[in-house]
Design a protein around this motif. Structure first.
Motif, PDB file in Angstrom:
ATOM      1  N   ASP A  60       0.850  -1.184   0.000  1.00  0.00           N
ATOM      2  CA  ASP A  60       0.000   0.000   0.000  1.00  0.00           C
ATOM      3  C   ASP A  60       0.893   1.243   0.000  1.00  0.00           C
ATOM      4  N   PRO A  61       0.333   2.419  -0.297  1.00  0.00           N
ATOM      5  CA  PRO A  61       1.161   3.618  -0.412  1.00  0.00           C
ATOM      6  C   PRO A  61       2.012   3.940   0.814  1.00  0.00           C
ATOM      7  N   LEU A  62       1.470   3.801   2.010  1.00  0.00           N
ATOM      8  CA  LEU A  62       2.238   4.149   3.205  1.00  0.00           C
ATOM      9  C   LEU A  62       3.392   3.179   3.442  1.00  0.00           C
ATOM     10  N   THR A  63       3.148   1.899   3.213  1.00  0.00           N
ATOM     11  CA  THR A  63       4.217   0.916   3.376  1.00  0.00           C
ATOM     12  C   THR A  63       5.293   1.120   2.319  1.00  0.00           C
ATOM     13  N   ALA A  64       4.883   1.377   1.091  1.00  0.00           N
ATOM     14  CA  ALA A  64       5.846   1.634   0.024  1.00  0.00           C
ATOM     15  C   ALA A  64       6.689   2.865   0.360  1.00  0.00           C
ATOM     16  N   LEU A  65       6.048   3.902   0.879  1.00  0.00           N
ATOM     17  CA  LEU A  65       6.769   5.111   1.277  1.00  0.00           C
ATOM     18  C   LEU A  65       7.811   4.797   2.339  1.00  0.00           C
ATOM     19  N   ASP A  66       7.423   4.036   3.350  1.00  0.00           N
ATOM     20  CA  ASP A  66       8.354   3.704   4.433  1.00  0.00           C
ATOM     21  C   ASP A  66       9.508   2.840   3.948  1.00  0.00           C
ATOM     22  N   GLU A  67       9.227   1.904   3.054  1.00  0.00           N
ATOM     23  CA  GLU A  67      10.291   1.038   2.525  1.00  0.00           C
ATOM     24  C   GLU A  67      11.280   1.852   1.696  1.00  0.00           C
ATOM     25  N   PHE A  68      10.766   2.769   0.888  1.00  0.00           N
ATOM     26  CA  PHE A  68      11.637   3.596   0.066  1.00  0.00           C
ATOM     27  C   PHE A  68      12.458   4.534   0.944  1.00  0.00           C
ATOM     28  N   ALA A  69      11.846   5.072   1.992  1.00  0.00           N
ATOM     29  CA  ALA A  69      12.568   5.933   2.918  1.00  0.00           C
ATOM     30  C   ALA A  69      13.683   5.164   3.623  1.00  0.00           C
ATOM     31  N   THR A  70      13.414   3.926   3.984  1.00  0.00           N
ATOM     32  CA  THR A  70      14.433   3.096   4.634  1.00  0.00           C
ATOM     33  C   THR A  70      15.624   2.888   3.708  1.00  0.00           C
ATOM     34  N   PHE A  71      15.344   2.639   2.434  1.00  0.00           N
ATOM     35  CA  PHE A  71      16.410   2.465   1.448  1.00  0.00           C
ATOM     36  C   PHE A  71      17.309   3.697   1.404  1.00  0.00           C
ATOM     37  N   TRP A  72      16.701   4.879   1.302  1.00  0.00           N
ATOM     38  CA  TRP A  72      17.518   6.087   1.179  1.00  0.00           C
ATOM     39  C   TRP A  72      18.156   6.507   2.493  1.00  0.00           C
ATOM     40  N   ARG A  73      17.493   6.247   3.595  1.00  0.00           N
ATOM     41  CA  ARG A  73      18.105   6.542   4.890  1.00  0.00           C
ATOM     42  C   ARG A  73      19.393   5.728   5.047  1.00  0.00           C
ATOM     43  N   ARG A  74      19.311   4.446   4.710  1.00  0.00           N
ATOM     44  CA  ARG A  74      20.483   3.575   4.811  1.00  0.00           C
ATOM     45  C   ARG A  74      21.574   4.005   3.834  1.00  0.00           C
ATOM     46  N   THR A  75      21.185   4.350   2.603  1.00  0.00           N
ATOM     47  CA  THR A  75      22.156   4.770   1.599  1.00  0.00           C
ATOM     48  C   THR A  75      22.923   5.998   2.045  1.00  0.00           C
ATOM     49  N   LEU A  76      22.211   6.993   2.536  1.00  0.00           N
ATOM     50  CA  LEU A  76      22.864   8.226   2.967  1.00  0.00           C
ATOM     51  C   LEU A  76      23.774   8.006   4.170  1.00  0.00           C
ATOM     52  N   LEU A  77      23.265   7.307   5.166  1.00  0.00           N
ATOM     53  CA  LEU A  77      24.052   7.111   6.386  1.00  0.00           C
ATOM     54  C   LEU A  77      25.249   6.195   6.152  1.00  0.00           C
ATOM     55  N   ASP A  78      25.046   5.105   5.415  1.00  0.00           N
ATOM     56  CA  ASP A  78      26.141   4.163   5.187  1.00  0.00           C
ATOM     57  C   ASP A  78      27.254   4.759   4.332  1.00  0.00           C
ATOM     58  N   SER A  79      26.910   5.708   3.486  1.00  0.00           N
ATOM     59  CA  SER A  79      27.921   6.337   2.624  1.00  0.00           C
ATOM     60  C   SER A  79      28.442   7.639   3.219  1.00  0.00           C
ATOM     61  N   ASP A  80      28.060   7.945   4.445  1.00  0.00           N
ATOM     62  CA  ASP A  80      28.424   9.210   5.090  1.00  0.00           C
ATOM     63  C   ASP A  80      27.991  10.383   4.217  1.00  0.00           C
ATOM     64  N   PHE A  81      26.805  10.267   3.631  1.00  0.00           N
ATOM     65  CA  PHE A  81      26.163  11.302   2.819  1.00  0.00           C
ATOM     66  C   PHE A  81      26.897  11.583   1.511  1.00  0.00           C
ATOM     67  N   ARG A  82      27.706  10.640   1.062  1.00  0.00           N
ATOM     68  CA  ARG A  82      28.407  10.824  -0.213  1.00  0.00           C
ATOM     69  C   ARG A  82      27.579  10.350  -1.402  1.00  0.00           C
ATOM     70  N   SER A  83      26.714   9.366  -1.188  1.00  0.00           N
ATOM     71  CA  SER A  83      25.994   8.749  -2.299  1.00  0.00           C
ATOM     72  C   SER A  83      24.591   9.324  -2.454  1.00  0.00           C
ATOM     73  N   GLY A  84      24.352   9.904  -3.620  1.00  0.00           N
ATOM     74  CA  GLY A  84      23.036  10.405  -3.940  1.00  0.00           C
ATOM     75  C   GLY A  84      22.415   9.594  -5.065  1.00  0.00           C
ATOM     76  N   CYS A  85      21.480  10.190  -5.760  1.00  0.00           N
ATOM     77  CA  CYS A  85      20.792   9.515  -6.859  1.00  0.00           C
ATOM     78  C   CYS A  85      21.534   9.808  -8.162  1.00  0.00           C
ATOM     79  N   PRO A  86      22.036   8.792  -8.862  1.00  0.00           N
ATOM     80  CA  PRO A  86      22.776   9.039 -10.104  1.00  0.00           C
ATOM     81  C   PRO A  86      21.909   9.616 -11.209  1.00  0.00           C
ATOM     82  N   VAL A  87      20.623   9.309 -11.197  1.00  0.00           N
ATOM     83  CA  VAL A  87      19.724   9.856 -12.221  1.00  0.00           C
ATOM     84  C   VAL A  87      19.535  11.356 -11.995  1.00  0.00           C
ATOM     85  N   PHE A  88      19.327  11.748 -10.753  1.00  0.00           N
ATOM     86  CA  PHE A  88      19.212  13.163 -10.417  1.00  0.00           C
ATOM     87  C   PHE A  88      20.505  13.899 -10.756  1.00  0.00           C
TER      88      PHE A  88
END
Length: 207
Positions: free
Chosen positions: A90-118
């Motif tokens: 559902d939309p809320l679960t999808a939102l939370d899962e996507f947020a978890t992905f990016w939260r982990r990406t940012l923190l694990d990379s010490d904020f070095r890794s962003g979106c390559p498409v952007f």
């Protein structure tokens, strides 16, 4: 022999000794961290250890072809991920899962890794307009998946389109702000506001 390599987002995936695959992966990581203008063949070779002689064998078009292939690979990976989230949740679960992905990406990379498409979308590439065209097609695919999920929840098509635009723009902006500020707060703020908005819209659409 297949080895395992940790991605910037904390996940692990197989990695082969194939020079072409390594160069595409290296270009994706460079786009995520440095942007398109700073992604050079030399940078990718230095980070991957791929032999210089393999560049024009695997990428006859040189740097442009390498970046095009990197955009396509990164876009395909993220599009498949978003489409799976929006199809299975559902939309809320999808939102939370996507947020978890990016939260982990940012923190694990010490904020070095962003979106390559952007990264390629926001740079002026008059000599390589195909980069922006590829980014636009990928964004459209994300938008379509989000809008279709909302329509399945009985949100009107026009409203679903606007909410999909808002979601994509909000996440991309929040990721950029979080990297610039070296702080996860922009992402958390955006997710909280989107959760409240979607939580109000989706139940109302079911009445």
């Amino acid at each position: 022999m297949t080895t395992r390599r940790t991605r910037g987002d904390g996940s692990v995936r197989p990695r082969t000794g194939d020079a072409r695959r390594r160069m595409v992966e290296g270009a994706i990581e460079s786009l995520r961290s440095h942007g398109a203008s700073a992604t050079s063949v030399d940078r990718v070779l230095a980070s991957t250890g791929a032999p210089r002689g393999s560049v024009y064998h695997h990428f006859p078009g040189g740097r442009t072809e390498l970046i095009n292939d990197a955009i396509a690979a990164a876009g395909s990976f993220m599009s498949t991920f978003i489409e799976q989230l929006t199809r299975e949740h559902d939309p809320l679960t999808a939102l939370d899962e996507f947020a978890t992905f990016w939260r982990r990406t940012l923190l694990d990379s010490d904020f070095r890794s962003g979106c390559p498409v952007f990264a390629v979308a926001v740079e002026t590439n008059d000599d390589t307009p195909e980069f922006a065209h590829a980014a636009a097609e990928i964004f459209a695919r994300w938008h379509r998946a989000l809008a279709e999920m909302l329509v399945r929840e009985n949100v009107a098509q026009a409203r679903a389109n606007r909410l999909a635009t808002l979601t994509v723009a909000s996440f991309e902006g929040a990721i950029a702000l979080a990297r610039a500020q070296h702080d996860i707060t922009p992402l958390e703020d955006v997710v909280d506001e989107l959760r409240g908005l979607l939580g109000a819209v989706v139940p109302a659409s079911r009445d």
